[in-house]
Design an enzyme around this catalytic site. Structure first.
Site, mmCIF file in Angstrom:
data_model
loop_
_atom_site.group_PDB
_atom_site.id
_atom_site.type_symbol
_atom_site.label_atom_id
_atom_site.label_comp_id
_atom_site.label_asym_id
_atom_site.label_seq_id
_atom_site.Cartn_x
_atom_site.Cartn_y
_atom_site.Cartn_z
ATOM 1 N N ALA A 181 0.848 -1.195 0.000
ATOM 2 C CA ALA A 181 0.000 0.000 0.000
ATOM 3 C C ALA A 181 0.878 1.237 0.000
ATOM 4 O O ALA A 181 2.060 1.176 0.331
ATOM 5 C CB ALA A 181 -0.904 0.014 1.240
ATOM 6 N N SER A 189 -4.590 0.569 10.167
ATOM 7 C CA SER A 189 -3.808 1.651 10.773
ATOM 8 C C SER A 189 -4.612 2.364 11.846
ATOM 9 O O SER A 189 -5.848 2.455 11.758
ATOM 10 C CB SER A 189 -3.436 2.655 9.676
ATOM 11 O OG SER A 189 -2.895 3.824 10.256
ATOM 12 N N TYR A 205 -5.785 8.430 3.286
ATOM 13 C CA TYR A 205 -5.039 7.230 3.652
ATOM 14 C C TYR A 205 -5.832 6.395 4.657
ATOM 15 O O TYR A 205 -6.056 5.190 4.467
ATOM 16 C CB TYR A 205 -3.669 7.623 4.236
ATOM 17 C CG TYR A 205 -2.955 6.477 4.895
ATOM 18 C CD1 TYR A 205 -2.383 5.458 4.141
ATOM 19 C CD2 TYR A 205 -2.865 6.383 6.284
ATOM 20 C CE1 TYR A 205 -1.742 4.389 4.755
ATOM 21 C CE2 TYR A 205 -2.232 5.331 6.908
ATOM 22 C CZ TYR A 205 -1.669 4.339 6.144
ATOM 23 O OH TYR A 205 -1.045 3.281 6.747
ATOM 24 N N LYS A 227 -7.885 2.491 4.445
ATOM 25 C CA LYS A 227 -7.713 1.370 5.384
ATOM 26 C C LYS A 227 -9.061 0.933 5.949
ATOM 27 O O LYS A 227 -9.326 -0.257 6.112
ATOM 28 C CB LYS A 227 -6.756 1.780 6.506
ATOM 29 C CG LYS A 227 -5.332 2.035 6.036
ATOM 30 C CD LYS A 227 -4.699 0.766 5.491
ATOM 31 C CE LYS A 227 -3.263 0.971 5.062
ATOM 32 N NZ LYS A 227 -2.662 -0.260 4.526
ATOM 33 N N LEU A 243 8.876 10.026 12.590
ATOM 34 C CA LEU A 243 9.650 10.823 13.537
ATOM 35 C C LEU A 243 11.101 10.339 13.725
ATOM 36 O O LEU A 243 12.032 11.125 13.537
ATOM 37 C CB LEU A 243 8.917 10.864 14.893
ATOM 38 C CG LEU A 243 9.667 11.564 16.022
ATOM 39 C CD1 LEU A 243 9.912 13.030 15.701
ATOM 40 C CD2 LEU A 243 8.876 11.432 17.338
ATOM 41 N N ARG A 259 2.250 9.634 21.233
ATOM 42 C CA ARG A 259 1.954 8.502 20.352
ATOM 43 C C ARG A 259 2.325 7.199 21.051
ATOM 44 O O ARG A 259 3.104 7.193 22.008
ATOM 45 C CB ARG A 259 2.776 8.596 19.046
ATOM 46 C CG ARG A 259 2.414 9.771 18.164
ATOM 47 C CD ARG A 259 1.056 9.578 17.501
ATOM 48 N NE ARG A 259 0.699 10.695 16.634
ATOM 49 C CZ ARG A 259 0.082 11.802 17.058
ATOM 50 N NH1 ARG A 259 -0.237 11.942 18.336
ATOM 51 N NH2 ARG A 259 -0.211 12.776 16.215
#
Ligand SMILES: NC(=O)c1ccc[n+]([C@@H]2O[C@H](COP(=O)([O-])OP(=O)(O)OC[C@H]3O[C@@H](n4cnc5c(N)ncnc54)[C@H](O)[C@@H]3O)[C@@H](O)[C@H]2O)c1
Ligand SMILES: O=c1ccn([C@@H]2O[C@H](COP(=O)(O)OP(=O)(O)O[C@H]3O[C@H](CO)[C@@H](O)[C@H](O)[C@H]3O)[C@@H](O)[C@H]2O)c(=O)[nH]1
Length: 327
Positions: free
Chosen positions: A77, A119, A143, A147, A189, A219
């Protein structure tokens, strides 16, 4: 058992392929090598194919039959959130059409076990800080939409013809299970910070005025090797009886802020890292952490690596690569 892995030459896929080969399974990788590298898949068979291209369904069905494939793991993907906002039709064409072809080929060839890369982007901007799968999914970019559509197709196929389907919603994937399998793209990151340092530039920190303890986004960082093991657990789960459709978070339940990640990277590497604070990046939720309770209860999987271990492995793989940083 023979397993077909689409996108197996990519960052996450290559980790799963290596684990499967180590377990003695046969692996067929289908990949267009757009971001993947053939050198990462060991002695797995490579079929070079755009899964969203013309005739892909027929080629996939023929490949499934030729190799007597019993299960499929679908990674192939496009995954850049910002690009998906600029090019929605391309993202739907690649991610949705590609997955339609995979599910269609499985139906044609009578293969009924499928693990799908979903995701945390399916959640969008959640109103709670630790999300559970039962929360209404409302993606905020194309995006994430592709998903969620994939999860719907999996559910519909499980009802229509008995596809056994697991979608894994990954949170923030980082690190490397082996030094030669680090994240080669500088899109997240940790590699973005290392990339800036390798160029002699200051890393960027997007926003320090969020409603979080230190003002930077929080996160849920998951070690790519732990994530890869979740796929092995999912394959086992799909081998049982009557488990037609299921969605699981793959997170740790623990949040780390951008500052904590940058400080951690400085600690494990010995580098001095002084990020420049820039404005908030559009579309970043302040906090996104996934509850791992369901996958732990149902499959017995739990992420084991903490943040330092993840960062140590990312640093080690970076230093083993072509852009080594002198400390
Ligand atoms: N890395 C993350 O943080 C993250 C988070 C959530 C979900 N995911 C999902 O996990 C999957 C793997 O991501 P990754 O980080 O390994 O990315 P990656 O870009 O390293 O891997 C994707 C692989 O798929 C191949 N590919 C892409 N489009 C293809 C197509 N149309 N036909 C055939 N092959 C194609 C690429 O060549 C590459 O080998 C993706 O579905 C991604 O959306 C990743
Ligand atoms: O140079 C940088 C890069 C990132 N960030 C921040 O770091 C955090 C993490 O960013 P990034 O690594 O780009 O990940 P996310 O935007 O959280 O998205 C990742 O994690 C999602 C799941 O949580 C996946 O769906 C996406 O595909 C994947 O890119 C965010 O707050 C960014 O603003 C910086 O401050 N500086």
């Amino acid at each position: 058992m023979t397993i077909l892995v689409t996108g197996g030459a990519g960052y996450i896929g290559a980790h799963v392929v290596r684990l499967l080969l180590e377990k003695g399974e046969s692996v067929v990788v289908v990949d267009d090598l757009s971001t993947g590298q053939a050198g990462r898949i060991g002695n797995a068979t490579l079929v070079e194919l755009d899964v969203a291209g013309p005739q892909a369904r027929e080629t996939l069905a023929a490949t499934l039959r030729e190799h007597s494939v019993e299960a499929v793991i679908h990674f192939a993907a496009r995954k850049q959130v910002g690009e998906s906002v600029q090019r929605p039709a391309y993202y739907y064409q690649q991610n949705v059409n590609g997955f339609v072809n995979v599910v269609g080929a499985m139906e044609d060839a009578g293969v009924d076990r499928l693990v799908f890369s979903s995701s945390a982007a399916t959640y969008g901007m959640p109103s709670v800080s630790v999300v559970e799968e039962k929360l209404h999914a409302e993606p905020i970019n194309p995006y994430g939409e592709t998903k969620l559509v994939g999860e719907w197709l999996g559910r519909a196929a499980s009802r229509a013809w008995g596809l056994r389907f697991v979608a894994l919603r990954y949170f923030n994937v980082a690190g490397a299970g082996w030094d030669d399998l680090g994240d080669p793209a500088v899109l997240n990151l940790v590699p973005m910070v290392l990339d800036r340092i390798a160029r002699g530039e200051s890393p960027r920190l997007f926003g320090d005025d969020y409603p979080t303890p230190d003002g930077t986004c929080v996160r849920d960082y998951i070690h790519v090797l732990d994530l890869a093991k979740a796929h092995i657990a999912a394959l086992g789960y799909l081998g049982g009886d009557e488990r037609p459709f299921d969605v699981f978070n793959v997170g740790t339940g623990e949040g780390s802020s951008v500052r904590e990640v940058i400080d951690g990277l400085a600690r494990v590497s010995g580098l001095t890292i002084d990020p420049v604070v820039e404005p908030r990046r559009a579309g970043d939720p302040p906090v996104l952490v996934g509850s791992p309770e369901r996958i732990n209860t149902v499959m017995g999987w739990r992420g084991e690596a903490g943040l330092d271990e993840i960062l140590e492995s990312a640093w080690s793989a970076w230093q083993a690569g072509p852009r080594r940083i002198d400390v």
